[in-house]
Design an enzyme around this catalytic site. Structure first.
Site, PDB file in Angstrom:
ATOM      1  N   PHE A 128       0.858  -1.181   0.000  1.00  0.00           N
ATOM      2  CA  PHE A 128       0.000   0.000   0.000  1.00  0.00           C
ATOM      3  C   PHE A 128       0.900   1.240   0.000  1.00  0.00           C
ATOM      4  CE2 PHE A 128      -3.542   2.660   0.906  1.00  0.00           C
ATOM      5  CZ  PHE A 128      -4.684   1.901   0.688  1.00  0.00           C
ATOM      6  N   GLU A 183      -1.349  -6.000   7.682  1.00  0.00           N
ATOM      7  CA  GLU A 183      -0.866  -7.378   7.548  1.00  0.00           C
ATOM      8  C   GLU A 183       0.591  -7.539   8.008  1.00  0.00           C
ATOM      9  OE1 GLU A 183      -2.743  -5.935   4.939  1.00  0.00           O
ATOM     10  OE2 GLU A 183      -4.460  -7.021   5.743  1.00  0.00           O
ATOM     11  N   THR A 185      -7.742   7.418   4.132  1.00  0.00           N
ATOM     12  CA  THR A 185      -8.582   6.382   4.716  1.00  0.00           C
ATOM     13  C   THR A 185      -9.293   6.839   5.974  1.00  0.00           C
ATOM     14  OG1 THR A 185      -8.632   4.184   5.706  1.00  0.00           O
ATOM     15  CG2 THR A 185      -6.587   5.397   5.911  1.00  0.00           C
ATOM     16  N   HIS A 195     -10.279   4.633   8.046  1.00  0.00           N
ATOM     17  CA  HIS A 195      -9.847   3.729   9.118  1.00  0.00           C
ATOM     18  C   HIS A 195      -8.351   3.855   9.428  1.00  0.00           C
ATOM     19  CE1 HIS A 195      -9.830   0.677   5.647  1.00  0.00           C
ATOM     20  NE2 HIS A 195      -8.594   0.688   6.047  1.00  0.00           N
ATOM     21  N   ARG A 211       9.494  11.905   4.513  1.00  0.00           N
ATOM     22  CA  ARG A 211      10.098  10.942   5.443  1.00  0.00           C
ATOM     23  C   ARG A 211      10.618   9.683   4.749  1.00  0.00           C
ATOM     24  NH1 ARG A 211       5.526  11.750  10.129  1.00  0.00           N
ATOM     25  NH2 ARG A 211       5.594  14.012   9.963  1.00  0.00           N
TER      26      ARG A 211
END
Ligand code: INI
Length: 160
Positions: A22, A58, A86, A88, A127
């Protein structure tokens, strides 16, 4: 006074890296930084294994699997959780961190948390080394330092 400090020498040590797909343009940069940091501090390529996972959520399970194998002296977790993308964010970011810490403590192995949690993609880019520190590189150094600090601490108390 006793002081225990780990040196930045990774010679002969084995490292597992878990990296999330991701936000891959960011995590690829973190991976390059981590590999650079390891190799520039004495780690040979054959002592590094890289596992890709779908997202930061994950990462802890893959890290646990690597830790369970007893093949590694330290693990480095790389990912990028970006709030703007997102709803979440908080769950993914906090559960990923909690899972990594839990695995590190239960399996007794340094597991470095180089998962960026940022408000914007620009902060994540910074970063990952585009402007500022590459957190993959600094994560590699943290992994090496922790291995050597823990080794030093094995002698802790033996002189008293
Ligand atoms: N995973 C990330 O690593 N970063 C993110 O920013 C992200 N967002 O934005 O949702 C993200 N989500 C996926 C998550 O980690 C899991 O892969 C998914 O929920 C399947 O379990």
């Amino acid at each position: 006074m006793e002081i225990y400090e780990g040196k930045f020498d990774g010679t002969g040590h084995r490292f597992g890296i878990v990296v999330s797909r991701f936000n891959q343009p960011i995590t690829e940069r973190l991976l390059s930084g981590a590999l650079d940091g390891l190799k520039r501090h004495g780690v040979s390529e054959q002592d590094i294994a890289v596992a890709w996972v779908p997202g930061a959520f994950e990462v802890p399970l893959a890290a646990k699997k690597m830790a369970d194998s007893n093949r590694f002296d330290a693990l480095i977790c790389l990912g990028a959780v970006i709030r703007g993308e997102t709803a979440h964010f908080d769950f993914v970011a906090s559960q990923s961190a909690a899972g990594i810490l839990q695995t590190s403590l239960s399996q007794n192995i340094p597991i470095i948390y180089s998962i960026l949690t940022t408000e914007t993609i620009e902060q994540a880019e910074t970063r990952s080394g585009i402007k500022g520190t590459n957190y993959g590189f600094s994560g590699a150094l943290s992994a090496i330092e922790m291995i050597n600090t823990l080794k030093e601490l094995e002698t802790c108390g033996s002189t008293h």
